[in-house]
Design a protein around this motif. Structure first.
Motif, PDB file in Angstrom:
ATOM      1  N   ARG A 163       0.821  -1.207   0.000  1.00 19.20           N
ATOM      2  CA  ARG A 163       0.000   0.000   0.000  1.00 19.20           C
ATOM      3  C   ARG A 163       0.861   1.265   0.000  1.00 19.20           C
ATOM      4  O   ARG A 163       0.566   2.234  -0.701  1.00 19.20           O
ATOM      5  N   ALA A 164       1.936   1.257   0.795  1.00 21.11           N
ATOM      6  CA  ALA A 164       2.837   2.414   0.801  1.00 21.11           C
ATOM      7  C   ALA A 164       3.479   2.595  -0.572  1.00 21.11           C
ATOM      8  O   ALA A 164       3.633   3.725  -1.061  1.00 21.11           O
ATOM      9  N   ARG A 165       3.845   1.490  -1.210  1.00 19.67           N
ATOM     10  CA  ARG A 165       4.442   1.580  -2.547  1.00 19.67           C
ATOM     11  C   ARG A 165       3.438   2.150  -3.550  1.00 19.67           C
ATOM     12  O   ARG A 165       3.798   2.974  -4.401  1.00 19.67           O
ATOM     13  N   ALA A 166       2.183   1.733  -3.449  1.00 15.81           N
ATOM     14  CA  ALA A 166       1.158   2.260  -4.357  1.00 15.81           C
ATOM     15  C   ALA A 166       0.961   3.758  -4.141  1.00 15.81           C
ATOM     16  O   ALA A 166       0.778   4.508  -5.112  1.00 15.81           O
ATOM     17  N   ALA A 167       0.987   4.203  -2.889  1.00 17.83           N
ATOM     18  CA  ALA A 167       0.865   5.637  -2.597  1.00 17.83           C
ATOM     19  C   ALA A 167       2.057   6.394  -3.158  1.00 17.83           C
ATOM     20  O   ALA A 167       1.912   7.468  -3.766  1.00 17.83           O
ATOM     21  N   TYR A 168       3.256   5.844  -2.980  1.00 15.79           N
ATOM     22  CA  TYR A 168       4.470   6.486  -3.498  1.00 15.79           C
ATOM     23  C   TYR A 168       4.436   6.550  -5.026  1.00 15.79           C
ATOM     24  O   TYR A 168       4.759   7.584  -5.622  1.00 15.79           O
ATOM     25  N   ASP A 169       4.051   5.458  -5.662  1.00 12.00           N
ATOM     26  CA  ASP A 169       3.968   5.439  -7.127  1.00 12.00           C
ATOM     27  C   ASP A 169       2.981   6.486  -7.629  1.00 12.00           C
ATOM     28  O   ASP A 169       3.253   7.202  -8.608  1.00 12.00           O
ATOM     29  N   PRO A 188      -7.076  22.304   2.352  1.00  7.97           N
ATOM     30  CA  PRO A 188      -6.498  21.020   2.763  1.00  7.97           C
ATOM     31  C   PRO A 188      -5.511  20.498   1.716  1.00  7.97           C
ATOM     32  O   PRO A 188      -5.865  20.250   0.568  1.00  7.97           O
ATOM     33  N   ILE A 189      -4.262  20.335   2.139  1.00 10.10           N
ATOM     34  CA  ILE A 189      -3.160  20.152   1.201  1.00 10.10           C
ATOM     35  C   ILE A 189      -3.279  18.867   0.404  1.00 10.10           C
ATOM     36  O   ILE A 189      -3.138  18.874  -0.827  1.00 10.10           O
ATOM     37  N   ALA A 190      -3.511  17.749   1.069  1.00  5.87           N
ATOM     38  CA  ALA A 190      -3.516  16.473   0.346  1.00  5.87           C
ATOM     39  C   ALA A 190      -4.636  16.424  -0.684  1.00  5.87           C
ATOM     40  O   ALA A 190      -4.434  15.968  -1.812  1.00  5.87           O
ATOM     41  N   ASP A 191      -5.822  16.883  -0.304  1.00  2.00           N
ATOM     42  CA  ASP A 191      -6.952  16.878  -1.236  1.00  2.00           C
ATOM     43  C   ASP A 191      -6.660  17.778  -2.430  1.00  2.00           C
ATOM     44  O   ASP A 191      -6.888  17.398  -3.588  1.00  2.00           O
ATOM     45  N   SER A 192      -6.131  18.968  -2.165  1.00  6.01           N
ATOM     46  CA  SER A 192      -5.824  19.904  -3.251  1.00  6.01           C
ATOM     47  C   SER A 192      -4.757  19.341  -4.185  1.00  6.01           C
ATOM     48  O   SER A 192      -4.845  19.481  -5.407  1.00  6.01           O
ATOM     49  N   CYS A 193      -3.736  18.709  -3.610  1.00  5.51           N
ATOM     50  CA  CYS A 193      -2.662  18.150  -4.419  1.00  5.51           C
ATOM     51  C   CYS A 193      -3.178  17.021  -5.320  1.00  5.51           C
ATOM     52  O   CYS A 193      -2.803  16.937  -6.492  1.00  5.51           O
ATOM     53  N   ALA A 205       4.921  15.429   0.669  1.00  7.79           N
ATOM     54  CA  ALA A 205       4.993  14.617   1.890  1.00  7.79           C
ATOM     55  C   ALA A 205       3.619  14.467   2.533  1.00  7.79           C
ATOM     56  O   ALA A 205       3.228  13.363   2.942  1.00  7.79           O
ATOM     57  N   VAL A 206       2.866  15.569   2.645  1.00  4.76           N
ATOM     58  CA  VAL A 206       1.540  15.506   3.268  1.00  4.76           C
ATOM     59  C   VAL A 206       0.613  14.600   2.466  1.00  4.76           C
ATOM     60  O   VAL A 206      -0.169  13.818   3.039  1.00  4.76           O
ATOM     61  N   THR A 207       0.684  14.665   1.160  1.00  6.35           N
ATOM     62  CA  THR A 207      -0.183  13.832   0.329  1.00  6.35           C
ATOM     63  C   THR A 207       0.149  12.354   0.515  1.00  6.35           C
ATOM     64  O   THR A 207      -0.755  11.515   0.684  1.00  6.35           O
ATOM     65  N   PHE A 208       1.421  12.024   0.495  1.00  5.98           N
ATOM     66  CA  PHE A 208       1.824  10.628   0.726  1.00  5.98           C
ATOM     67  C   PHE A 208       1.382  10.167   2.111  1.00  5.98           C
ATOM     68  O   PHE A 208       0.832   9.061   2.265  1.00  5.98           O
ATOM     69  N   ILE A 209       1.605  10.966   3.135  1.00  7.11           N
ATOM     70  CA  ILE A 209       1.211  10.603   4.496  1.00  7.11           C
ATOM     71  C   ILE A 209      -0.293  10.360   4.578  1.00  7.11           C
ATOM     72  O   ILE A 209      -0.753   9.378   5.175  1.00  7.11           O
ATOM     73  N   THR A 210      -1.065  11.234   3.959  1.00  7.36           N
ATOM     74  CA  THR A 210      -2.521  11.098   4.018  1.00  7.36           C
ATOM     75  C   THR A 210      -2.991   9.836   3.317  1.00  7.36           C
ATOM     76  O   THR A 210      -3.852   9.104   3.845  1.00  7.36           O
ATOM     77  N   LEU A 211      -2.447   9.543   2.146  1.00  9.56           N
ATOM     78  CA  LEU A 211      -2.835   8.324   1.434  1.00  9.56           C
ATOM     79  C   LEU A 211      -2.464   7.084   2.239  1.00  9.56           C
ATOM     80  O   LEU A 211      -3.247   6.123   2.329  1.00  9.56           O
ATOM     81  N   CYS A 212      -1.271   7.083   2.829  1.00  5.46           N
ATOM     82  CA  CYS A 212      -0.862   5.945   3.665  1.00  5.46           C
ATOM     83  C   CYS A 212      -1.816   5.760   4.837  1.00  5.46           C
ATOM     84  O   CYS A 212      -2.302   4.643   5.100  1.00  5.46           O
ATOM     85  N   ARG A 213      -2.088   6.835   5.557  1.00  3.71           N
ATOM     86  CA  ARG A 213      -2.949   6.718   6.730  1.00  3.71           C
ATOM     87  C   ARG A 213      -4.349   6.241   6.356  1.00  3.71           C
ATOM     88  O   ARG A 213      -4.938   5.424   7.063  1.00  3.71           O
ATOM     89  N   LEU A 214      -4.876   6.752   5.248  1.00  5.92           N
ATOM     90  CA  LEU A 214      -6.193   6.288   4.803  1.00  5.92           C
ATOM     91  C   LEU A 214      -6.178   4.802   4.484  1.00  5.92           C
ATOM     92  O   LEU A 214      -7.192   4.116   4.631  1.00  5.92           O
ATOM     93  N   GLY A 215      -5.030   4.286   4.062  1.00  3.01           N
ATOM     94  CA  GLY A 215      -4.896   2.858   3.765  1.00  3.01           C
ATOM     95  C   GLY A 215      -4.460   2.034   4.950  1.00  3.01           C
ATOM     96  O   GLY A 215      -4.157   0.841   4.797  1.00  3.01           O
ATOM     97  N   GLY A 216      -4.412   2.644   6.150  1.00  6.63           N
ATOM     98  CA  GLY A 216      -4.052   1.902   7.354  1.00  6.63           C
ATOM     99  C   GLY A 216      -2.564   1.753   7.578  1.00  6.63           C
ATOM    100  O   GLY A 216      -2.139   0.985   8.453  1.00  6.63           O
ATOM    101  N   TRP A 237       9.978  15.656   4.056  1.00  7.77           N
ATOM    102  CA  TRP A 237       9.792  14.309   3.535  1.00  7.77           C
ATOM    103  C   TRP A 237       8.915  13.531   4.514  1.00  7.77           C
ATOM    104  O   TRP A 237       8.330  14.126   5.423  1.00  7.77           O
ATOM    105  N   ALA A 238       8.783  12.231   4.329  1.00  8.61           N
ATOM    106  CA  ALA A 238       7.855  11.436   5.127  1.00  8.61           C
ATOM    107  C   ALA A 238       8.515  10.162   5.630  1.00  8.61           C
ATOM    108  O   ALA A 238       9.542   9.718   5.101  1.00  8.61           O
ATOM    109  N   MET A 239       7.891   9.582   6.666  1.00  9.51           N
ATOM    110  CA  MET A 239       8.256   8.261   7.161  1.00  9.51           C
ATOM    111  C   MET A 239       7.011   7.377   7.129  1.00  9.51           C
ATOM    112  O   MET A 239       5.884   7.864   7.271  1.00  9.51           O
ATOM    113  N   PHE A 240       7.213   6.086   6.960  1.00 10.85           N
ATOM    114  CA  PHE A 240       6.102   5.136   7.023  1.00 10.85           C
ATOM    115  C   PHE A 240       6.595   3.847   7.679  1.00 10.85           C
ATOM    116  O   PHE A 240       7.796   3.573   7.706  1.00 10.85           O
ATOM    117  N   TYR A 241       5.647   3.072   8.194  1.00  8.85           N
ATOM    118  CA  TYR A 241       6.008   1.904   9.012  1.00  8.85           C
ATOM    119  C   TYR A 241       5.512   0.617   8.377  1.00  8.85           C
ATOM    120  O   TYR A 241       4.352   0.516   7.955  1.00  8.85           O
TER     121      TYR A 241
END
Length: 330
Positions: A163-169, A188-193, A205-216, A237-241
């Motif tokens: 899921r993180a890879r799909a968000a990054y792609d 709202p940055i992620a929605d606008s982007c 970074a905010v857009t990637f973080i938001t997509l990741c969080r929405l995907g759990g 930049w961003a971090m993900f787990y």
């Protein structure tokens, strides 16, 4: 096209050795502009960013600073040097730190965790906040929910890496870099982007973080400076787990730049990795300074260059001058 010879050499070093490590010294200053009246009895407060405790950084040393400095705890969410005085127009810090950039290949069939070094503390375990909204900019809008449903339609909920890879792609292959107004002025940055497909490094970074969080997928903010041999300036930049791999990095703006250059290997590198040319000051966006600033900051979202308050007036970026210099890198 930008000459990336030195940058690519560092990426090759990381791939060959499994990491790259540097010792970096930086001097940073902020000064009230000539149009700002600073009388001898005028109260002045100043915050300048300092390297913070994080998985990449250790052995932080404050070499020199304007007298009277107070240093925030190493794990402050936006770490600073702070002064509270009268009549001062200019403040500076001179600091040094070690940074280690580990390498992982997240595109192979079975990725292995990066090699750890006991000098560097691991990041805290994921928290509920790492999969939650953080309004106004990390907002789970209907548009983003539909986008995530499409992006992750065939990726199981327990496949955090997929899921993180799909968000990054999605972000790196679709969003192009554009300078942005101050974030205080943005919707709202992620929605606008996701709708405009335009953004700067923080918007990426905010857009990637938001997509990741929405995907759990737990995701966090990290920022400070990009500190290269020939350039030092703010960067986000961003971090993900991922369970079994721990906290990893994603620099979507660098990934998007690589895509525009036609360099797929470099685009893939910045999913999971950062180079060692960084100074990390912030682990949270929209976090308070230490001590907290009680008026509107020049940048209430982040702190990469500093804040200056003269009397009861918070100075804007038009009211002060900044200088950040790489003293040494070894």
């Amino acid at each position: 096209m930008q000459d990336r010879t030195e940058q690519l050499a560092v990426l090759d070093e990381m791939r060959e050795k499994g990491f790259a490590e540097r010792r970096i010294r930086i001097r940073a200053s902020i000064a009230a502009g000539g149009g700002v009246d600073v009388a001898p009895d005028t109260p002045v407060r100043c915050w300048l960013p300092l390297p913070a405790k994080c998985p990449q950084v250790c052995d932080i040393q404050l070499r020199d600073a304007t007298s009277g400095v107070r240093v925030a705890p190493a794990d402050a969410p936006q770490r600073t040097a702070y002064w509270e005085t009268c009549g001062e127009r200019e403040f500076y810090v001179d600091y040094e730190y070690a940074i280690r950039a580990p390498y992982v290949d997240l595109w192979c069939e079975t990725p292995s965790p990066a090699a750890l070094d006991a000098r560097f503390a691991p990041a805290p375990a994921p928290e509920v906040a790492d999969v939650a909204e953080q309004r106004p900019h990390v907002t789970f809008t209907p548009y983003l929910r539909e986008l995530v449903d499409r992006l992750f339609a065939t990726i199981p909920a327990d496949d955090a890496l997929g899921r993180a890879r799909a968000a990054y792609d999605y972000v790196t292959n679709n969003v192009d870099y554009r300078f942005q107004p101050e974030y205080l002025l943005l919707d709202p940055i992620a929605d606008s982007c996701a709708k405009s497909l335009r953004g700067d490094c923080g918007v990426f970074a905010v857009t990637f973080i938001t997509l990741c969080r929405l995907g759990g997928v737990p995701a966090r903010w990290q920022s400070g400076l990009y500190a290269a041999p020939d350039y030092v300036g703010p960067h986000d930049w961003a971090m993900f787990y991922v369970e079994g791999l721990g906290w990893l990095w994603a620099d979507c703006s660098f990934g998007s730049s690589a895509r525009r250059d036609g360099d797929e290997a470099r685009r893939r590198f910045y999913f999971g990795n950062l180079g060692p040319w960084r100074m990390v000051a912030n682990s949270q966006s929209m976090a308070p300074l230490t001590p907290a600033c009680d008026i509107l900051r020049a940048d209430p979202y982040d702190n990469q260059v500093g804040e200056l308050v003269v009397g009861d007036r918070g100075l804007t970026f038009h009211d002060f001058t900044l200088q950040t210099t790489l003293v040494s890198m070894s």
